[in-house]
Design an enzyme around this catalytic site. Structure first.
Site, short mmCIF file in Angstrom:
data_model
loop_
_atom_site.label_atom_id
_atom_site.label_comp_id
_atom_site.label_asym_id
_atom_site.label_seq_id
_atom_site.Cartn_x
_atom_site.Cartn_y
_atom_site.Cartn_z
CB SER A 1 -0.85 -0.01 1.27
OG SER A 1 -1.46 1.23 1.48
CE1 TYR B 1 -4.64 -1.98 4.84
CE2 TYR B 1 -3.40 0.04 4.46
CZ TYR B 1 -4.09 -1.06 3.97
OH TYR B 1 -4.21 -1.25 2.61
P1 NAD Z 1 -11.25 -6.35 -0.54
O1 NAD Z 1 -11.92 -6.20 0.78
O2 NAD Z 1 -12.03 -6.15 -1.79
O3 NAD Z 1 -10.52 -7.75 -0.64
C1 NAD Z 1 -9.86 -8.34 0.44
C2 NAD Z 1 -9.74 -9.82 0.19
O4 NAD Z 1 -9.09 -10.42 1.33
C3 NAD Z 1 -11.11 -10.52 0.07
O5 NAD Z 1 -11.03 -11.54 -0.89
C4 NAD Z 1 -11.31 -11.11 1.45
O6 NAD Z 1 -12.18 -12.24 1.46
C5 NAD Z 1 -9.88 -11.50 1.78
N1 NAD Z 1 -9.68 -11.76 3.20
C6 NAD Z 1 -9.98 -10.97 4.25
N2 NAD Z 1 -9.69 -11.61 5.40
C7 NAD Z 1 -9.20 -12.81 5.04
C8 NAD Z 1 -8.72 -13.93 5.77
N3 NAD Z 1 -8.71 -13.96 7.11
N4 NAD Z 1 -8.29 -15.02 5.08
C9 NAD Z 1 -8.33 -15.04 3.73
N5 NAD Z 1 -8.75 -14.00 3.00
C10 NAD Z 1 -9.18 -12.92 3.64
O7 NAD Z 1 -10.02 -5.34 -0.47
P2 NAD Z 1 -8.99 -4.79 -1.56
O8 NAD Z 1 -9.11 -3.33 -1.54
O9 NAD Z 1 -9.09 -5.52 -2.84
O10 NAD Z 1 -7.61 -5.14 -0.82
C11 NAD Z 1 -6.71 -6.12 -1.26
C12 NAD Z 1 -5.31 -5.76 -0.77
O11 NAD Z 1 -4.93 -4.51 -1.35
C13 NAD Z 1 -5.20 -5.57 0.74
O12 NAD Z 1 -3.99 -6.12 1.21
C14 NAD Z 1 -5.20 -4.08 0.91
O13 NAD Z 1 -4.52 -3.68 2.06
C15 NAD Z 1 -4.45 -3.67 -0.35
N6 NAD Z 1 -4.67 -2.28 -0.73
C16 NAD Z 1 -5.91 -1.82 -1.04
C17 NAD Z 1 -6.07 -0.50 -1.39
C18 NAD Z 1 -7.41 0.07 -1.73
O14 NAD Z 1 -7.49 1.29 -1.80
N7 NAD Z 1 -8.42 -0.73 -1.96
C19 NAD Z 1 -4.96 0.35 -1.44
C20 NAD Z 1 -3.71 -0.15 -1.12
C21 NAD Z 1 -3.58 -1.46 -0.78
#
Ligand code: NAD
Length: 283
Positions: free
Chosen positions: A165, A178
Site C-alpha cells: 500500500s 494497517y
Molecule cells: P477487498 O476487501 O475487496 O478484498 C480483500 C480480500 O481479502 C477478500 O477476498 C477477502 O475475502 C480477503 N480476506 C480478508 N480476510 C481474510 C482472511 N482472514 N483469510 C483469507 N482471505 C481474507 O479489499 P482490496 O481493496 O481488494 O484489498 C486487497 C489488498 O490490497 C489488501 O492487502 C489491501 O490492504 C491492499 N490495498 C488496497 C487499497 C485500496 O485502496 N483498496 C490500497 C492499497 C492497498
C-alpha cells in the site's frame, strides 16, 4: 515433488487466441490470497488471461465464489481452484500449500494480497483488531513465503508479489495497525529478495493508493466517525486529497503491474517497493 499434477487440458479445443503457447504465463500456477473480491480478483483474472492456472482464496458466499471460479476457468481455458484458508491461521495456510503442492507441484507466482482494515484512534483501537490486521496483512505473508519457496527454488523460478500500500511508505492517522503491517511488508519484501536473489526468484511490493474496492468503501463511514466529518468529505477531502491525480487507482492498473512483475522481462526487478499512487508519495 509430492503427488500428481493436474492432467494437461486439451487446448486444441480452444480458439487460436486461447491456445496455451500464446500465453506469457502458460504452465505457471499462481496463488492469489484474498482473491474473492477487489484487487485480488482482478489479479487472478489477469493471470488467468495470461495463461496461468489460478488458485483463488478468500472469504465470501460459497455460491458466488464457485461461479467466479468456474467463469475464470472457462473464459480463459486454465485450471482455477479455490482454497478457503483463513489467512490468520498458520495451520490452514500450511494445509492449503499441501493441497496446491499435490495438484500443481507448488506455487510459481505467489501474490500476498489478503488484507483487512480498521480505522480508529490509537487509544480506542480494539486490541483484537490490531491482532487480526497484523496476522492477515503481515504474518500471513511470512507463512505463505516460507511454504512457497521450496518449490520455487527447485524450479529456479519464482515470483512473489506483495500487495502492500502507499501506507507501506507513508502514514495516515487512525490506521496504526494497517500502516505498521504494510511497513512490515516492505521490510519483508526487501529481506526475502536479498535471500533468494541468486535463485531465479524475485520479490516485490506494489503500493497502491486508494483503489475503489469493498475495503475502501467500508472505511468511509469509519473515517467519517474518527474525523467527525461527512462521508462525502471523507472521499473528497481525505481519500482523493492525498492523490495529486484526484483519481482512484483502478484494479486493472494494479493487475497490469502484477502481470509485468510476473513476466520474464521483470527478472531484474527485485526488492522493489513500487508506488502506484497517482503521485501521493511524491509529496
Ligand atoms: P477487498 O476487501 O475487496 O478484498 C480483500 C480480500 O481479502 C477478500 O477476498 C477477502 O475475502 C480477503 N480476506 C480478508 N480476510 C481474510 C482472511 N482472514 N483469510 C483469507 N482471505 C481474507 O479489499 P482490496 O481493496 O481488494 O484489498 C486487497 C489488498 O490490497 C489488501 O492487502 C489491501 O490492504 C491492499 N490495498 C488496497 C487499497 C485500496 O485502496 N483498496 C490500497 C492499497 C492497498
Amino acid at each position: 515433488m509430492r503427488g500428481t499434477r493436474h492432467p494437461p487440458l486439451d487446448f486444441r479445443r480452444y480458439p487460436i487466441h486461447l491456445q496455451r503457447e500464446n500465453f506469457m504465463l502458460a504452465g505457471k500456477t499462481a496463488l492469489i490470497t484474498g482473491s474473492t473480491s477487489g484487487i485480488g480478483l482482478g489479479i487472478a483474472e489477469q493471470f488467468a488471461r495470461a495463461g496461468a492456472n489460478a488458485v483463488l482464496n478468500g472469504m465470501g458466499d460459497a455460491v458466488e465464489i464457485e461461479a467466479t471460479r468456474k467463469r475464470l476457468g472457462e473464459t480463459h481455458g486454465v485450471v482455477v481452484r479455490f482454497q478457503g484458508a483463513d489467512m490468520s491461521r498458520p495451520g490452514a495456510i500450511e494445509a492449503m500449500f499441501r493441497a496446491i503442492g499435490d495438484e500443481f507441484g507448488g506455487v510459481d507466482i505467489l501474490v500476498n494480497n489478503a488484507g483487512i482494515q480498521h480505522v480508529a484512534p490509537i487509544d480506542a483501537f480494539p486490541p483484537e483488531k490490531w491482532d487480526a490486521i497484523i496476522a492477515i496483512n503481515l504474518t500471513a505473508a511470512f507463512h505463505t513465503i516460507r511454504h512457497a519457496l521450496p518449490a520455487m527454488r527447485q524450479k529456479r523460478w519464482g515470483r512473489i508479489i506483495q500487495i502492500a500500500s502507499a501506507h507501506a511508505l507513508v502514514a495516515s492517522p487512525f490506521k496504526s495497525a494497517y500502516v505498521a503491517a504494510k511497513h512490515g511488508i516492505a521490510g519483508l519484501t526487501k529481506t526475502v529478495a536479498l535471500e533468494v536473489a541468486e535463485q531465479g526468484i524475485t520479490v516485490n511490493a506494489i503500493c497502491p493508493s486508494y483503489v475503489w474496492t469493498p475495503l475502501v468503501e467500508k472505511q468511509v463511514p469509519e473515517t467519517a466517525k474518527a474525523r467527525g466529518i461527512s462521508e462525502t468529505e471523507v472521499i473528497n477531502n481525505v481519500l482523493l486529497a492525498a492523490q495529486p491525480t484526484k483519481q482512484f487507482v483502478t484494479i486493472e492498473q494494479v493487475a497490469a503491474l502484477a502481470d509485468f512483475l510476473a513476466s520474464d522481462a521483470a527478472a531484474s526487478i527485485t526488492g522493489a517497493v513500487l508506488p502506484v499512487d497517482g503521485g501521493w508519495t511524491a509529496h
